[in-house]
Scaffold this motif. Sequence first.
Motif, PDB file in Angstrom:
ATOM      1  N   VAL A  84       0.539   5.424   1.528  1.00  0.00           N
ATOM      2  CA  VAL A  84       0.139   5.791   2.889  1.00  0.00           C
ATOM      3  C   VAL A  84      -0.927   6.873   2.821  1.00  0.00           C
ATOM      4  O   VAL A  84      -0.741   7.905   2.162  1.00  0.00           O
ATOM      5  CB  VAL A  84       1.354   6.281   3.699  1.00  0.00           C
ATOM      6  CG1 VAL A  84       0.925   6.629   5.124  1.00  0.00           C
ATOM      7  CG2 VAL A  84       2.447   5.222   3.719  1.00  0.00           C
ATOM      8  N   THR A 185       5.124  11.051   8.765  1.00  0.00           N
ATOM      9  CA  THR A 185       4.264   9.870   8.653  1.00  0.00           C
ATOM     10  C   THR A 185       4.905   8.798   7.785  1.00  0.00           C
ATOM     11  O   THR A 185       4.897   7.608   8.123  1.00  0.00           O
ATOM     12  CB  THR A 185       2.896  10.262   8.078  1.00  0.00           C
ATOM     13  OG1 THR A 185       2.285  11.229   8.933  1.00  0.00           O
ATOM     14  CG2 THR A 185       1.990   9.047   7.959  1.00  0.00           C
ATOM     15  N   SER A 189       6.140   5.201   9.005  1.00  0.00           N
ATOM     16  CA  SER A 189       5.603   4.008   8.357  1.00  0.00           C
ATOM     17  C   SER A 189       6.732   3.115   7.863  1.00  0.00           C
ATOM     18  O   SER A 189       6.672   1.883   7.988  1.00  0.00           O
ATOM     19  CB  SER A 189       4.699   4.402   7.188  1.00  0.00           C
ATOM     20  OG  SER A 189       3.587   5.138   7.632  1.00  0.00           O
ATOM     21  N   ILE A 192       8.218   1.276  10.885  1.00  0.00           N
ATOM     22  CA  ILE A 192       7.323   0.261  11.439  1.00  0.00           C
ATOM     23  C   ILE A 192       7.229  -0.942  10.507  1.00  0.00           C
ATOM     24  O   ILE A 192       7.266  -2.098  10.957  1.00  0.00           O
ATOM     25  CB  ILE A 192       5.936   0.866  11.714  1.00  0.00           C
ATOM     26  CG1 ILE A 192       6.024   1.833  12.902  1.00  0.00           C
ATOM     27  CG2 ILE A 192       4.903  -0.220  11.995  1.00  0.00           C
ATOM     28  CD1 ILE A 192       4.778   2.628  13.142  1.00  0.00           C
ATOM     29  N   VAL A 193       7.132  -0.691   9.197  1.00  0.00           N
ATOM     30  CA  VAL A 193       7.115  -1.801   8.233  1.00  0.00           C
ATOM     31  C   VAL A 193       8.402  -2.605   8.341  1.00  0.00           C
ATOM     32  O   VAL A 193       8.385  -3.834   8.351  1.00  0.00           O
ATOM     33  CB  VAL A 193       6.923  -1.259   6.798  1.00  0.00           C
ATOM     34  CG1 VAL A 193       7.198  -2.354   5.771  1.00  0.00           C
ATOM     35  CG2 VAL A 193       5.509  -0.731   6.614  1.00  0.00           C
ATOM     36  N   ARG A 196       8.325  -4.722  11.487  1.00  0.00           N
ATOM     37  CA  ARG A 196       7.397  -5.850  11.380  1.00  0.00           C
ATOM     38  C   ARG A 196       7.989  -6.971  10.536  1.00  0.00           C
ATOM     39  O   ARG A 196       7.857  -8.142  10.875  1.00  0.00           O
ATOM     40  CB  ARG A 196       6.081  -5.379  10.778  1.00  0.00           C
ATOM     41  CG  ARG A 196       5.261  -4.533  11.721  1.00  0.00           C
ATOM     42  CD  ARG A 196       3.894  -4.215  11.143  1.00  0.00           C
ATOM     43  NE  ARG A 196       3.122  -3.399  12.082  1.00  0.00           N
ATOM     44  CZ  ARG A 196       1.889  -3.001  11.865  1.00  0.00           C
ATOM     45  NH1 ARG A 196       1.283  -3.325  10.740  1.00  0.00           N
ATOM     46  NH2 ARG A 196       1.247  -2.275  12.759  1.00  0.00           N
ATOM     47  N   THR A 235      -2.980  -2.509  10.933  1.00  0.00           N
ATOM     48  CA  THR A 235      -2.520  -1.328  11.657  1.00  0.00           C
ATOM     49  C   THR A 235      -2.134  -1.644  13.097  1.00  0.00           C
ATOM     50  O   THR A 235      -1.291  -0.993  13.673  1.00  0.00           O
ATOM     51  CB  THR A 235      -3.607  -0.241  11.657  1.00  0.00           C
ATOM     52  OG1 THR A 235      -4.819  -0.797  12.170  1.00  0.00           O
ATOM     53  CG2 THR A 235      -3.847   0.268  10.255  1.00  0.00           C
ATOM     54  N   LEU A 369       0.848   1.410  12.633  1.00  0.00           N
ATOM     55  CA  LEU A 369       1.062   2.291  11.493  1.00  0.00           C
ATOM     56  C   LEU A 369       0.327   3.607  11.750  1.00  0.00           C
ATOM     57  O   LEU A 369      -0.817   3.598  12.220  1.00  0.00           O
ATOM     58  CB  LEU A 369       0.532   1.648  10.216  1.00  0.00           C
ATOM     59  CG  LEU A 369       1.365   0.519   9.623  1.00  0.00           C
ATOM     60  CD1 LEU A 369       0.600  -0.162   8.505  1.00  0.00           C
ATOM     61  CD2 LEU A 369       2.692   1.047   9.116  1.00  0.00           C
ATOM     62  N   MET A 373      -2.478   1.927   4.952  1.00  0.00           N
ATOM     63  CA  MET A 373      -1.696   1.797   3.735  1.00  0.00           C
ATOM     64  C   MET A 373      -2.490   0.994   2.715  1.00  0.00           C
ATOM     65  O   MET A 373      -2.927  -0.124   3.002  1.00  0.00           O
ATOM     66  CB  MET A 373      -0.352   1.108   4.033  1.00  0.00           C
ATOM     67  CG  MET A 373       0.607   1.081   2.847  1.00  0.00           C
ATOM     68  SD  MET A 373       2.128   0.170   3.239  1.00  0.00           S
ATOM     69  CE  MET A 373       2.770   1.159   4.576  1.00  0.00           C
TER      70      MET A 373
END
Length: 554
Positions: A84, A185, A189, A192-193, A196, A235, A369, A373
């Motif tokens: 990241v 952060t 991340s 969110i990953v 998804r 993103t 994001l 990344m």
Amino acid sequence: MLQIDRWKRILIIGICLLGLLYALPNAFYSRVEAHNDAVAQIEATGVETPELAAARDGWPSWMPSSLINLGLDLRGGAHLLGEVQVDQVYKARMDSLWPELRRALADERETVGAIRRVPSPEGTLAIEIGNPDQMARAVEIVRGFSTPVTTLTGAGQQSLVIQPQGATLTIQLSDAEKAVTDDRTIQQSLEIVRRRVDEVGTREPTIMRQGEDRILIQVPGIGSASELKDLIGTTAQLTFNPVVGSTGDADAQPGLGQTVAPSVDQEGLFYILEDSPVVTGEDLVDAMPATDENGLPSVNFRFNPTGARAFGAYTSANIGQPFAIVLDNEVISAPVIRSAITTGSGQISGSMDFEQANRLAVLLRAGALPAEMTFLEERTIGPELGQDSVDAGKVAAAVGFAAVVALMILSYGRFGVFATVALAFNMLLLFAVLSVIGATLTLPGIAGIVLTIGMAVDANVLVFERIREELKTARGPARAIELGYEKAMSAIVDANITTLIIAAILFVLGSGPVKGFAVTLTIGIVTSVFTALFLTRLITIMWFERARPKEIEV
């Protein structure tokens, strides 16, 4: 007296039948998996194609459809190690701070003079004031935007470092605030990953932090590492920006606080936009694939109350002016505001197919994001390798099962057959529990299953040996069987509790493959005790009630 109450018999048989029912889908793994994927896709998109309907109908809806999740080493899939770029967040923090500082300093224009932002290194904010002799007042105003760092390591420090020099005021995040920002952060991340990956129906991914700024992502069943990168690496930063103008020059130099973004639909067209968006994708609460008035694929979105108010206020004040819908620094659309949009909902349409619309909706729902990344390591594990591991595990389990069955029958005759039947149901119950809880089966997990096969008959061996001892005292067969189970109970429970404690420690302290081994071992211990103490005893008593033997051999 050698007997089991009727309700206990019904309960034991019922548990075994339920185990058979819930383990059965794994015998038709591909068909059930296609059924589950089709149902999930139909529910997510609301679109039912003939192919999806056929896959959904390939397995009866009234039957259980829970499957054992195969790990990356068994099913194949993608492995990524991402880094990241946390430095981008520092820049974003300074960019978002500038409009607020500009307003606060502008209110003191008579004291500090004219203000303007001047170029500075990335991650810093440099402001030039017209009256350098009033720098102390400017520093005081800026210091009002600095907050204490709340972590133990940063106690007593402020979030901003302010450095006045001449007529220029340079602002950046403090080291303590950077540490907090980095951690936040990475955590954002990770979430969110995970969202998804979960949105597209992939089961049991491994998503974990490695080191200070890296994330390990392993997703079984996905086609390739590049497919996973397309999903995760995007993103999906959606913003609604005021349009300053347009140009055909890709190298046009925008003014301070402005940016240039290309049009997706019109090649060679570039929009000059204000850097500060009216609303962002963070204000979205939902995004779903749909069709526009022409029947073409689109995405409907809805803002939260804060975003709806900001969007409504902006559109009310700028009727007749264009605004841009920007996704990942590309202008999807730049419509002219015809009337105030106060409902908090809207639609994105353009040159996309239904699959792209669904993917865009997934990305928008999961959020953006916080930073880019970059992928340091990527591997695609082919399903052939995973299938080889599955086949090898099947062979090992079959050989172990056959060896145990042969040993038990040769050693204990008819009672060995009873133990073999219980062992078969033990395996069914083990797979049923793994399916119901959605556990992930890995190669070490298969090792745990093979070990369970060997351990499952230990309790029966203790019982049968105890029955042999009781028969030597010239007791009748019924009494010998009853005492055999009663006196072996404590030894069986003690032995399995100690093994269960070890398995629990492996699960808590271990990770990855070790946890997979601990899960199958733990479940195997529980099902083994059940089948040995209850099922084998029930089979023995049912045989004894029918045969009424005067003597038995064990």
